[in-house]
Design a protein around this motif. Structure first.
Motif, short mmCIF file in Angstrom:
data_model
loop_
_atom_site.label_atom_id
_atom_site.label_comp_id
_atom_site.label_asym_id
_atom_site.label_seq_id
_atom_site.Cartn_x
_atom_site.Cartn_y
_atom_site.Cartn_z
N LEU A 96 0.84 -1.21 0.00
CA LEU A 96 0.00 0.00 0.00
C LEU A 96 0.87 1.25 0.00
N ASN A 97 1.90 1.27 0.83
CA ASN A 97 2.82 2.42 0.86
C ASN A 97 3.51 2.61 -0.47
N ALA A 98 3.97 1.51 -1.08
CA ALA A 98 4.71 1.59 -2.33
C ALA A 98 3.85 2.14 -3.46
N ASN A 99 2.53 1.97 -3.33
CA ASN A 99 1.63 2.44 -4.39
C ASN A 99 0.89 3.73 -4.02
N GLY A 100 1.29 4.35 -2.91
CA GLY A 100 0.78 5.67 -2.57
C GLY A 100 -0.55 5.71 -1.85
N TYR A 101 -0.99 4.60 -1.31
CA TYR A 101 -2.27 4.59 -0.59
C TYR A 101 -2.00 4.90 0.88
#
Length: 279
Positions: free
Chosen positions: A222-227
Protein backbone atom coordinates in the motif's frame (compact mmCIF):
# COMPACT_ATOMS: atom_id res chain seq x y z
CA UNK A 1 7.58 -37.31 5.52
CA UNK A 2 3.83 -37.11 4.90
CA UNK A 3 2.33 -33.70 4.16
CA UNK A 4 -0.06 -32.61 6.90
CA UNK A 5 -2.62 -31.57 4.30
CA UNK A 6 -3.10 -35.22 3.36
CA UNK A 7 -4.22 -35.87 6.92
CA UNK A 8 -6.58 -32.88 6.90
CA UNK A 9 -8.18 -33.98 3.62
CA UNK A 10 -8.71 -37.43 5.09
CA UNK A 11 -10.08 -36.07 8.38
CA UNK A 12 -12.62 -33.93 6.52
CA UNK A 13 -14.14 -37.02 4.93
CA UNK A 14 -15.25 -38.05 8.44
CA UNK A 15 -16.98 -34.82 9.54
CA UNK A 16 -20.71 -34.35 9.93
CA UNK A 17 -21.37 -32.41 6.69
CA UNK A 18 -24.07 -30.36 8.42
CA UNK A 19 -21.36 -28.68 10.51
CA UNK A 20 -19.48 -27.25 7.51
CA UNK A 21 -20.37 -23.53 7.12
CA UNK A 22 -21.86 -22.48 3.81
CA UNK A 23 -19.18 -20.96 1.60
CA UNK A 24 -16.31 -22.39 3.64
CA UNK A 25 -12.97 -22.95 1.89
CA UNK A 26 -11.55 -26.25 3.13
CA UNK A 27 -8.37 -28.15 2.35
CA UNK A 28 -9.14 -30.16 -0.77
CA UNK A 29 -12.84 -29.90 0.02
CA UNK A 30 -15.43 -30.83 -2.58
CA UNK A 31 -19.07 -31.74 -2.31
CA UNK A 32 -18.20 -35.39 -2.89
CA UNK A 33 -15.56 -35.99 -0.22
CA UNK A 34 -16.24 -33.73 2.75
CA UNK A 35 -18.47 -35.66 5.11
CA UNK A 36 -18.53 -38.73 2.88
CA UNK A 37 -18.16 -41.06 5.89
CA UNK A 38 -19.12 -39.25 9.13
CA UNK A 39 -17.72 -40.64 12.36
CA UNK A 40 -19.13 -40.47 15.88
CA UNK A 41 -17.20 -39.72 19.07
CA UNK A 42 -16.44 -42.16 21.87
CA UNK A 43 -13.76 -41.38 24.41
CA UNK A 44 -10.84 -43.81 24.37
CA UNK A 45 -11.45 -45.14 20.85
CA UNK A 46 -9.50 -45.12 17.58
CA UNK A 47 -11.74 -45.95 14.60
CA UNK A 48 -13.87 -48.33 16.63
CA UNK A 49 -17.10 -49.91 15.35
CA UNK A 50 -20.04 -48.63 17.40
CA UNK A 51 -21.48 -52.01 18.24
CA UNK A 52 -23.81 -52.44 21.19
CA UNK A 53 -21.01 -54.18 23.06
CA UNK A 54 -18.59 -51.32 22.45
CA UNK A 55 -21.11 -48.70 23.51
CA UNK A 56 -21.84 -50.65 26.68
CA UNK A 57 -18.12 -51.09 27.44
CA UNK A 58 -17.55 -47.35 27.13
CA UNK A 59 -20.46 -46.76 29.51
CA UNK A 60 -19.06 -49.07 32.15
CA UNK A 61 -15.45 -47.94 31.95
CA UNK A 62 -15.82 -44.22 31.32
CA UNK A 63 -19.12 -42.42 30.81
CA UNK A 64 -20.88 -43.86 33.88
CA UNK A 65 -18.58 -41.68 35.97
CA UNK A 66 -19.89 -38.38 34.59
CA UNK A 67 -23.08 -39.07 32.58
CA UNK A 68 -26.53 -40.33 33.52
CA UNK A 69 -27.60 -43.48 31.75
CA UNK A 70 -30.52 -41.67 30.16
CA UNK A 71 -28.28 -38.96 28.70
CA UNK A 72 -25.74 -41.51 27.47
CA UNK A 73 -28.37 -43.64 25.78
CA UNK A 74 -29.81 -40.57 24.10
CA UNK A 75 -26.38 -39.45 22.84
CA UNK A 76 -25.55 -42.88 21.41
CA UNK A 77 -29.00 -43.72 20.00
CA UNK A 78 -28.03 -42.81 16.43
CA UNK A 79 -24.93 -45.04 16.43
CA UNK A 80 -25.30 -48.23 14.40
CA UNK A 81 -23.08 -51.35 14.46
CA UNK A 82 -21.66 -50.41 11.05
CA UNK A 83 -20.64 -46.89 12.08
CA UNK A 84 -17.27 -45.82 13.43
CA UNK A 85 -16.30 -43.66 16.38
CA UNK A 86 -13.06 -42.08 17.59
CA UNK A 87 -11.91 -39.60 20.20
CA UNK A 88 -10.05 -36.34 19.54
CA UNK A 89 -6.47 -37.59 19.25
CA UNK A 90 -7.90 -40.86 17.97
CA UNK A 91 -8.79 -39.11 14.71
CA UNK A 92 -5.08 -38.58 14.03
CA UNK A 93 -4.12 -41.95 15.48
CA UNK A 94 -6.57 -43.64 13.09
CA UNK A 95 -4.93 -41.90 10.12
CA UNK A 96 -1.45 -42.91 11.21
CA UNK A 97 -2.51 -46.46 12.01
CA UNK A 98 -4.85 -47.36 9.17
CA UNK A 99 -3.72 -45.05 6.36
CA UNK A 100 0.05 -44.94 6.94
CA UNK A 101 0.52 -48.27 8.69
CA UNK A 102 2.13 -46.64 11.73
CA UNK A 103 0.25 -48.09 14.70
CA UNK A 104 -0.40 -45.23 17.10
CA UNK A 105 -2.54 -44.74 20.21
CA UNK A 106 -1.49 -41.69 22.22
CA UNK A 107 -3.31 -38.70 23.73
CA UNK A 108 -3.49 -34.97 23.02
CA UNK A 109 -0.93 -34.11 25.70
CA UNK A 110 1.60 -36.52 24.20
CA UNK A 111 1.00 -34.96 20.78
CA UNK A 112 1.72 -31.49 22.14
CA UNK A 113 4.78 -32.47 24.18
CA UNK A 114 6.44 -34.91 21.77
CA UNK A 115 5.35 -34.03 18.25
CA UNK A 116 4.90 -30.25 18.21
CA UNK A 117 7.37 -27.43 17.62
CA UNK A 118 6.67 -23.70 17.38
CA UNK A 119 4.25 -24.29 20.21
CA UNK A 120 2.89 -22.30 23.12
CA UNK A 121 -0.16 -20.45 24.38
CA UNK A 122 -2.38 -19.12 21.61
CA UNK A 123 -2.38 -15.60 23.05
CA UNK A 124 1.42 -15.48 23.06
CA UNK A 125 2.14 -16.68 19.50
CA UNK A 126 1.90 -13.95 16.86
CA UNK A 127 2.92 -15.89 13.74
CA UNK A 128 0.14 -16.74 11.29
CA UNK A 129 -1.65 -20.06 11.69
CA UNK A 130 -0.77 -22.76 9.20
CA UNK A 131 -3.14 -25.23 7.60
CA UNK A 132 -2.93 -28.44 9.60
CA UNK A 133 -1.65 -26.70 12.72
CA UNK A 134 -2.79 -28.44 15.89
CA UNK A 135 -4.81 -26.45 18.44
CA UNK A 136 -5.23 -27.66 22.00
CA UNK A 137 -7.28 -27.14 25.13
CA UNK A 138 -5.41 -27.40 28.42
CA UNK A 139 -7.12 -28.50 31.62
CA UNK A 140 -6.70 -26.86 35.03
CA UNK A 141 -3.45 -28.78 35.58
CA UNK A 142 -1.93 -27.56 32.32
CA UNK A 143 -2.30 -30.91 30.54
CA UNK A 144 -3.65 -30.90 26.99
CA UNK A 145 -7.05 -32.59 27.13
CA UNK A 146 -8.36 -31.93 23.61
CA UNK A 147 -6.97 -31.34 20.12
CA UNK A 148 -8.19 -30.17 16.72
CA UNK A 149 -6.58 -29.02 13.47
CA UNK A 150 -6.85 -25.88 11.32
CA UNK A 151 -8.60 -27.00 8.14
CA UNK A 152 -9.66 -23.88 6.21
CA UNK A 153 -11.49 -20.56 6.21
CA UNK A 154 -15.08 -19.56 6.78
CA UNK A 155 -16.75 -17.16 4.37
CA UNK A 156 -15.86 -14.18 6.59
CA UNK A 157 -12.19 -15.17 6.84
CA UNK A 158 -12.35 -16.85 10.26
CA UNK A 159 -10.22 -19.97 10.59
CA UNK A 160 -11.98 -23.33 10.74
CA UNK A 161 -10.97 -26.38 12.77
CA UNK A 162 -11.72 -30.07 12.25
CA UNK A 163 -12.12 -31.91 15.56
CA UNK A 164 -13.68 -34.98 17.12
CA UNK A 165 -15.54 -32.79 19.57
CA UNK A 166 -17.43 -35.01 21.98
CA UNK A 167 -20.12 -37.64 22.47
CA UNK A 168 -22.96 -35.29 21.53
CA UNK A 169 -21.19 -33.94 18.43
CA UNK A 170 -18.96 -36.46 16.67
CA UNK A 171 -16.35 -35.27 14.16
CA UNK A 172 -17.22 -31.71 13.17
CA UNK A 173 -15.94 -28.46 11.68
CA UNK A 174 -15.98 -25.49 14.06
CA UNK A 175 -14.89 -21.85 13.96
CA UNK A 176 -11.62 -21.24 15.78
CA UNK A 177 -12.95 -18.19 17.59
CA UNK A 178 -15.96 -20.10 18.95
CA UNK A 179 -13.91 -22.64 20.89
CA UNK A 180 -11.68 -22.19 23.95
CA UNK A 181 -8.35 -23.24 22.41
CA UNK A 182 -5.49 -22.43 24.79
CA UNK A 183 -2.40 -23.71 22.96
CA UNK A 184 -1.19 -24.36 19.42
CA UNK A 185 1.73 -26.05 17.68
CA UNK A 186 3.08 -27.55 14.47
CA UNK A 187 3.34 -31.34 14.43
CA UNK A 188 6.69 -31.23 12.62
CA UNK A 189 7.87 -34.47 14.25
CA UNK A 190 5.22 -36.28 12.21
CA UNK A 191 4.32 -34.09 9.24
CA UNK A 192 5.69 -31.79 6.57
CA UNK A 193 3.98 -28.38 6.58
CA UNK A 194 4.77 -27.34 3.04
CA UNK A 195 1.45 -26.10 1.69
CA UNK A 196 0.06 -26.69 -1.79
CA UNK A 197 -0.81 -23.02 -1.95
CA UNK A 198 -1.16 -20.16 0.54
CA UNK A 199 -4.39 -19.41 2.35
CA UNK A 200 -5.97 -16.02 1.81
CA UNK A 201 -6.20 -13.36 4.48
CA UNK A 202 -9.32 -11.25 4.77
CA UNK A 203 -8.14 -7.75 5.62
CA UNK A 204 -10.48 -6.11 8.11
CA UNK A 205 -10.31 -4.57 11.57
CA UNK A 206 -11.05 -7.36 14.01
CA UNK A 207 -10.46 -8.25 17.63
CA UNK A 208 -8.00 -9.72 18.42
CA UNK A 209 -6.04 -7.68 15.90
CA UNK A 210 -4.92 -9.37 12.69
CA UNK A 211 -1.12 -9.66 12.78
CA UNK A 212 1.69 -11.26 10.82
CA UNK A 213 4.07 -11.12 7.89
CA UNK A 214 1.19 -11.10 5.42
CA UNK A 215 -0.16 -7.93 7.01
CA UNK A 216 3.27 -6.31 6.85
CA UNK A 217 3.55 -7.25 3.17
CA UNK A 218 0.20 -5.59 2.49
CA UNK A 219 1.21 -2.42 4.35
CA UNK A 220 4.42 -2.32 2.32
CA UNK A 221 2.47 -2.74 -0.93
CA UNK A 222 0.00 0.00 0.00
CA UNK A 223 2.82 2.42 0.86
CA UNK A 224 4.71 1.59 -2.33
CA UNK A 225 1.63 2.44 -4.39
CA UNK A 226 0.78 5.67 -2.57
CA UNK A 227 -2.27 4.59 -0.59
CA UNK A 228 -2.40 6.44 2.74
CA UNK A 229 -4.57 6.54 5.84
CA UNK A 230 -7.39 9.10 6.16
CA UNK A 231 -4.89 11.74 7.35
CA UNK A 232 -2.78 11.34 4.23
CA UNK A 233 0.04 9.63 6.11
CA UNK A 234 1.95 6.54 5.04
CA UNK A 235 1.35 3.40 7.07
CA UNK A 236 3.66 2.13 9.74
CA UNK A 237 4.78 -1.25 8.46
CA UNK A 238 4.41 -3.01 11.80
CA UNK A 239 2.45 -6.09 10.73
CA UNK A 240 -0.61 -5.02 12.75
CA UNK A 241 -3.89 -4.35 10.92
CA UNK A 242 -5.79 -1.43 12.41
CA UNK A 243 -8.03 1.45 11.32
CA UNK A 244 -5.24 3.26 9.42
CA UNK A 245 -4.33 0.19 7.39
CA UNK A 246 -8.00 -0.45 6.69
CA UNK A 247 -8.43 3.12 5.44
CA UNK A 248 -5.54 2.74 2.99
CA UNK A 249 -6.87 -0.63 1.87
CA UNK A 250 -10.31 0.92 1.29
CA UNK A 251 -8.72 3.55 -0.95
CA UNK A 252 -7.05 0.83 -2.98
CA UNK A 253 -10.38 -0.93 -3.49
CA UNK A 254 -12.16 2.31 -4.39
CA UNK A 255 -9.48 3.15 -6.95
CA UNK A 256 -10.20 -0.04 -8.87
CA UNK A 257 -13.97 -0.43 -8.65
CA UNK A 258 -14.45 0.75 -12.22
CA UNK A 259 -11.86 -1.55 -13.71
CA UNK A 260 -12.34 -5.18 -14.67
CA UNK A 261 -10.33 -8.35 -14.44
CA UNK A 262 -7.98 -6.94 -11.83
CA UNK A 263 -6.12 -9.40 -9.68
CA UNK A 264 -3.31 -8.45 -7.34
CA UNK A 265 -1.46 -11.04 -5.28
CA UNK A 266 1.34 -10.67 -2.78
CA UNK A 267 2.64 -13.82 -1.10
CA UNK A 268 4.88 -13.89 1.93
CA UNK A 269 7.02 -16.75 3.15
CA UNK A 270 4.26 -18.07 5.37
CA UNK A 271 0.84 -19.40 4.47
CA UNK A 272 -1.05 -16.15 3.88
CA UNK A 273 -1.62 -14.11 0.74
CA UNK A 274 -4.01 -11.37 -0.28
CA UNK A 275 -6.11 -11.05 -3.37
CA UNK A 276 -8.41 -8.41 -4.84
CA UNK A 277 -10.56 -9.31 -7.80
CA UNK A 278 -13.32 -7.33 -9.50
CA UNK A 279 -15.07 -8.91 -12.48
Amino acid sequence: MTNVLDFIRWALTHVNPNTVPSGAVLVGGTATNVGAEPWHYLYGTVKSKTTAARIEERWRNHYSKTWTREAYDRATAAMSPDDYATDCQGLLDAYLTYELGEKTDVNADYNYRKWCTGKGKTREIERPYKLGEAVFMANSKGKMSHVGWVCGLDLDGELLVVEARGLSYGVVVTRLEDRAWTHRGLMTKKFDYKEDKPMATKFEVIKPMLKGDGVKAMQNALNANGYTDDNGDALEEDGKWGAKSQAAFRKLLEAHTQESNIKVTVNDSEMFSWQIKHI
